[in-house]
Design an enzyme around this catalytic site. Sequence first.
Site, PDB file in Angstrom:
ATOM      1  N   LYS A  49      -9.747  46.943  77.835  1.00 15.62           N
ATOM      2  CA  LYS A  49     -11.203  46.802  77.648  1.00 15.62           C
ATOM      3  C   LYS A  49     -11.659  45.379  77.293  1.00 15.62           C
ATOM      4  O   LYS A  49     -12.711  45.180  76.683  1.00 15.62           O
ATOM      5  CB  LYS A  49     -11.744  47.792  76.586  1.00 15.62           C
ATOM      6  CG  LYS A  49     -11.277  49.218  76.720  1.00 15.62           C
ATOM      7  CD  LYS A  49     -11.222  49.755  78.127  1.00 15.62           C
ATOM      8  CE  LYS A  49     -12.561  49.931  78.794  1.00 15.62           C
ATOM      9  NZ  LYS A  49     -12.350  50.395  80.213  1.00 15.62           N
ATOM     10  N   GLY A  51     -12.034  42.893  79.654  1.00 14.13           N
ATOM     11  CA  GLY A  51     -12.588  42.172  80.796  1.00 14.13           C
ATOM     12  C   GLY A  51     -11.587  42.016  81.928  1.00 14.13           C
ATOM     13  O   GLY A  51     -11.711  41.097  82.756  1.00 14.13           O
ATOM     14  N   HIS A 109      -1.256  45.222  80.696  1.00 11.26           N
ATOM     15  CA  HIS A 109      -1.818  45.270  79.334  1.00 11.26           C
ATOM     16  C   HIS A 109      -0.695  45.115  78.302  1.00 11.26           C
ATOM     17  O   HIS A 109      -0.920  45.304  77.114  1.00 11.26           O
ATOM     18  CB  HIS A 109      -2.474  46.634  79.068  1.00 11.26           C
ATOM     19  CG  HIS A 109      -3.794  46.870  79.738  1.00 11.26           C
ATOM     20  ND1 HIS A 109      -4.757  45.908  79.889  1.00 11.26           N
ATOM     21  CD2 HIS A 109      -4.332  48.013  80.251  1.00 11.26           C
ATOM     22  CE1 HIS A 109      -5.811  46.441  80.494  1.00 11.26           C
ATOM     23  NE2 HIS A 109      -5.582  47.706  80.724  1.00 11.26           N
ATOM     24  N   SER A 139     -15.831  49.632  73.345  1.00  9.31           N
ATOM     25  CA  SER A 139     -15.614  49.849  74.772  1.00  9.31           C
ATOM     26  C   SER A 139     -14.484  50.871  74.986  1.00  9.31           C
ATOM     27  O   SER A 139     -14.578  51.757  75.839  1.00  9.31           O
ATOM     28  CB  SER A 139     -15.279  48.513  75.440  1.00  9.31           C
ATOM     29  OG  SER A 139     -15.121  48.678  76.826  1.00  9.31           O
ATOM     30  N   THR A 228     -19.858  38.026  90.567  1.00  6.44           N
ATOM     31  CA  THR A 228     -19.034  38.632  89.511  1.00  6.44           C
ATOM     32  C   THR A 228     -19.865  38.919  88.258  1.00  6.44           C
ATOM     33  O   THR A 228     -19.308  39.196  87.191  1.00  6.44           O
ATOM     34  CB  THR A 228     -17.819  37.738  89.165  1.00  6.44           C
ATOM     35  OG1 THR A 228     -18.295  36.447  88.771  1.00  6.44           O
ATOM     36  CG2 THR A 228     -16.872  37.588  90.344  1.00  6.44           C
ATOM     37  N   SER A 229     -21.191  38.868  88.392  1.00  8.57           N
ATOM     38  CA  SER A 229     -22.036  39.216  87.246  1.00  8.57           C
ATOM     39  C   SER A 229     -21.891  40.708  86.985  1.00  8.57           C
ATOM     40  O   SER A 229     -21.516  41.482  87.880  1.00  8.57           O
ATOM     41  CB  SER A 229     -23.496  38.879  87.542  1.00  8.57           C
ATOM     42  OG  SER A 229     -23.972  39.771  88.537  1.00  8.57           O
TER      43      SER A 229
END
Length: 296
Positions: A49, A51, A109, A139, A228-229
Amino acid sequence: MSLTTELRKQSPLREVEGIPLPAATVDNWSQIQKFEGKPDDLLICTYPKSGTTWIQEIVDMIEQNGDLEKCQRAIIQHRHPFIEWARPPQPSGVEKAKAMASPRTLRTHLPTQLLPPSFWENNCKFLYVARNAKDCMVSYYHFQRMNQTLPDPGTWEEYFETFTSGRVAWGPWYDHVKGWWEVKDRYQILFLFYEDIKKDPKQEIQKVMQFMGKNLDETVLDSIVQETSFEKMKENPMTNRSTVPRSILDRSISPFMRKGTVGDWKNHFTVAQNEMFDEIYRKKMEGTSINFCMEL
Ligand code: PPS
């Protein structure tokens, strides 16, 4: 028993060296540890979470010289193999990575101590993105509510305790971030912050571009910033997880692309929780020079 309850029951977390991981990942652990990183691999590393999807899309847009159509070739989960991912009978992350042509961009991760050793031995490039712990917690809470393969997070109060004590998949946030921060000057690591990308995407995307050894002109960079916004990626079926069956990711509970902001923790933490968390954080992060921006 509903399919949802069935999935949650089938997928308990198990531990490797004290780190909770999805059971199927643990079942596949020897394959993961033996995985052969190659010197020209780029490994995207994040705590969940933080990004991951965002930086994956940025990296792919840079790789494809800003050509959005090329980035639409597959959903984001399929473009960059997730090395510890396993859900038999589907091919595992290791199998997908092995089948991929070089140069490969992969994702993980895993905390530093669980990374397959060959990544260090081969001096691969690592791109780490860190996000402040409070927004990560929020998140992750909403993600565990909607992700039927992860444990039910319970109430926010219960989850606050679970996350704070590190009893979540991929383990404690503090050790993950500290671990990667501590090795950042010993390997080829670009260490970025979610909050910085949010504040000045062009500057941070430029850093990624340089790290990848690419040189794109201003107009291409501007279009990468735009595409990529959060707003664009939320509408993009190749990045927003809308193709994942609802029995796995239940978007009626929470969208995957939820808010994409810095400081949403303020809408969740009570004053008492915030004080308690700050105290725990101070102790856990003592001695590290890492600094997070908690609001923009
Ligand atoms: S995962 O499941 O671990 O791979 O999730 P990950 O992609 O790391 O993190 C999901 C959060 O990142 C947000 N996100 C973005 N924020 C800003 N801009 C863009 N483009 C973007 N893309 C994804 C996403 O909304 C999740 O954060 P929250 O706070 O839940 O909205």
